[in-house]
Design a protein around this motif. Sequence first.
Motif, PDB file in Angstrom:
ATOM      1  N   LEU A  33     -43.632 -46.986  94.427  1.00  0.00           N
ATOM      2  CA  LEU A  33     -42.923 -47.497  93.253  1.00  0.00           C
ATOM      3  C   LEU A  33     -42.153 -46.387  92.534  1.00  0.00           C
ATOM      4  N   ILE A  34     -42.664 -45.164  92.669  1.00  0.00           N
ATOM      5  CA  ILE A  34     -42.067 -44.055  91.913  1.00  0.00           C
ATOM      6  C   ILE A  34     -40.620 -43.819  92.384  1.00  0.00           C
ATOM      7  N   SER A  35     -40.431 -43.721  93.717  1.00  0.00           N
ATOM      8  CA  SER A  35     -39.066 -43.463  94.202  1.00  0.00           C
ATOM      9  C   SER A  35     -38.172 -44.685  93.964  1.00  0.00           C
ATOM     10  N   LEU A  36     -38.774 -45.864  94.101  1.00  0.00           N
ATOM     11  CA  LEU A  36     -37.999 -47.092  93.865  1.00  0.00           C
ATOM     12  C   LEU A  36     -37.494 -47.107  92.415  1.00  0.00           C
ATOM     13  N   HIS A  37     -38.359 -46.693  91.512  1.00  0.00           N
ATOM     14  CA  HIS A  37     -37.982 -46.679  90.095  1.00  0.00           C
ATOM     15  C   HIS A  37     -36.891 -45.635  89.828  1.00  0.00           C
ATOM     16  N   LYS A  38     -37.021 -44.477  90.491  1.00  0.00           N
ATOM     17  CA  LYS A  38     -36.005 -43.421  90.302  1.00  0.00           C
ATOM     18  C   LYS A  38     -34.638 -43.938  90.730  1.00  0.00           C
ATOM     19  N   MET A  39     -34.614 -44.654  91.831  1.00  0.00           N
ATOM     20  CA  MET A  39     -33.324 -45.110  92.369  1.00  0.00           C
ATOM     21  C   MET A  39     -32.756 -46.319  91.630  1.00  0.00           C
ATOM     22  N   HIS A  40     -33.618 -47.231  91.215  1.00  0.00           N
ATOM     23  CA  HIS A  40     -33.108 -48.527  90.717  1.00  0.00           C
ATOM     24  C   HIS A  40     -33.510 -48.886  89.300  1.00  0.00           C
ATOM     25  N   ARG A  41     -34.230 -48.042  88.613  1.00  0.00           N
ATOM     26  CA  ARG A  41     -34.735 -48.377  87.275  1.00  0.00           C
ATOM     27  C   ARG A  41     -35.385 -49.779  87.256  1.00  0.00           C
ATOM     28  N   ILE A  42     -36.566 -49.818  87.788  1.00  0.00           N
ATOM     29  CA  ILE A  42     -37.290 -51.087  87.898  1.00  0.00           C
ATOM     30  C   ILE A  42     -37.657 -51.599  86.501  1.00  0.00           C
ATOM     31  N   LYS A  43     -37.341 -52.859  86.237  1.00  0.00           N
ATOM     32  CA  LYS A  43     -37.632 -53.422  84.912  1.00  0.00           C
ATOM     33  C   LYS A  43     -39.013 -54.088  84.866  1.00  0.00           C
ATOM     34  N   MET A  44     -39.522 -54.451  86.045  1.00  0.00           N
ATOM     35  CA  MET A  44     -40.788 -55.198  86.058  1.00  0.00           C
ATOM     36  C   MET A  44     -41.352 -55.181  87.491  1.00  0.00           C
ATOM     37  N   VAL A  45     -42.679 -55.192  87.589  1.00  0.00           N
ATOM     38  CA  VAL A  45     -43.309 -55.344  88.913  1.00  0.00           C
ATOM     39  C   VAL A  45     -43.970 -56.709  88.923  1.00  0.00           C
ATOM     40  N   ILE A  46     -43.720 -57.488  89.963  1.00  0.00           N
ATOM     41  CA  ILE A  46     -44.447 -58.765  90.103  1.00  0.00           C
ATOM     42  C   ILE A  46     -45.311 -58.662  91.348  1.00  0.00           C
ATOM     43  N   THR A  47     -46.591 -58.860  91.166  1.00  0.00           N
ATOM     44  CA  THR A  47     -47.501 -58.678  92.297  1.00  0.00           C
ATOM     45  C   THR A  47     -48.597 -59.745  92.298  1.00  0.00           C
ATOM     46  N   SER A  48     -49.098 -60.031  93.498  1.00  0.00           N
ATOM     47  CA  SER A  48     -50.268 -60.908  93.633  1.00  0.00           C
ATOM     48  C   SER A  48     -51.352 -60.072  94.290  1.00  0.00           C
ATOM     49  N   PRO A  49     -52.143 -59.357  93.481  1.00  0.00           N
ATOM     50  CA  PRO A  49     -53.092 -58.414  94.087  1.00  0.00           C
ATOM     51  C   PRO A  49     -54.229 -59.089  94.857  1.00  0.00           C
TER      52      PRO A  49
END
Length: 480
Positions: free
Chosen positions: A244-260
């Motif tokens: 998630l860290i690199s994804l956030h650096k590249m795209h500025r993630i606004k929210m994570v949606i997950t089904s753990p």
Amino acid sequence: MNIEINRNRDHKESIPMQITRQIETMIVEGTLAPGSQLPTERYLSSLLGVHRSTVTKSFEELRAVGLIQSAQGRGTFVSDSLWNISASKFSEWRSYMAAGLFRPTQTLLRKVRELTMDPIYLNLADGEMSPDLLPADLVADMLKKSNLPLPLHYPDSKGEISLRQALSSHLFRTSSISCRPEHILITSGAQQALHLIAQCLLSPGDSIAIEGPSYHYSLPLFGASGIRLLRIPVDQDGLLPDELISLHKMHRIKMVITSPTYQNPTGTVLPLARRQRLIQICEEHRIPIVEDQTFGSITLTGEPDPPLPLLALSGAKESILHIGSMSKTTAPGLRLGWLVGPSSVIDRLADAKQQMDFGTSPLLQHLVETFITSSAWTEQREKVLLGLTVKRNYMLAAMDKHLTGKAEWVKPTGGYHIWCKLLQPIAETELLERGIRQGVLFVPGGVYGADKGYVRFSFARANRQEIEEGIAKFARILEP
Ligand SMILES: Cc1ncc(COP(=O)(O)O)c(C=O)c1O
């Protein structure tokens, strides 16, 4: 490939719309064949002399209506699942419908849904329980015994206070989630909770991260709100939080949606350490998490308890929105779900729900409250979990018998599904067509954004004989 697209700055249509319409016409008329590759966004933008974001917008539009699909690292392709598309569909209504906010469901999924209505097919596709596991008698009995007058007024748009109180105790008892009634919004299923989040908390152009594959890929509601879905890589234990860290650096993630817990479609359970790491990363980067717990309490009989939901773990409680539903434990026809979160967010979403539908039917809320506060709840739940466990075992046995050497799968410990990897992948449209000819339905993995060669089987709907026959027929369609 060469395609001819024109742009006209004087035209009353916007440039992205002109590009979208011309590509759509080429697909519908067959100039661009299903499965064919489109030029890259970069190439098309330089060809047309427009900014790349203009072409991106058109591609997003075409992707949202299911006409094209992008495969990471490979490019963008005309969907190979275009059913019955013909030029005759171009009518005045078509342009109105294309302009509307809601995007059509993916064609492949629409086709599967349509066919599941027809009882001649063996249904290994539906995420719904068989009628013998639904509590029809219990509900009839509860309604008969209900004290009059039954609630028939306009409800509180947050949900009736008595149900929210009951749910607050229920969530603590069953999932160790501690929340007060003002932290709960009653929704029309988990689906409406997701819709409210997309509509009220996100804006067009926002990027959100979801597991790849994920149920959420199948939801056009994100595309309709102009939201970009980015995939967090997964392994057999679910998402890899550090990705998630690199994804956030590249795209500025606004929210994570997950089904753990018992993720749809893979059935994976995120281990405790990854749950904690996910919370920690999201806390550090101030990214809210939506935890979709729709399948989370379907632990099959004899299987270990999963780790606690994210919301019950200490840490970033204020930045988690937790979604639950009666659909998978009890009955999808109740259309009753909930969202737990900070009261300011709940108030905002309740206001939107008021505008949308004036609140969920108080009659249903009354029924659900009666149900979860009675001993019938525990009995029904045990019956459901045992029934599902038996069906899972029938399916695993049938898969061992017919699919060994042809596919791979992992035994799920909860949920309704077995996620299956074909050792020799077949194009999804072709696979589904062969299934239809044999009379068996399943969901091709592409619907959930999976790579080619995956299939989701549901064991919840069919009976023993249908499961065994369905898997045997599926094995036949894999033969050359
Ligand atoms: C992961 C997930 N979330 C949400 C939903 C929507 O469920 P509901 O029936 O509660 O609207 C589903 C339905 O299958 C689902 O699989």
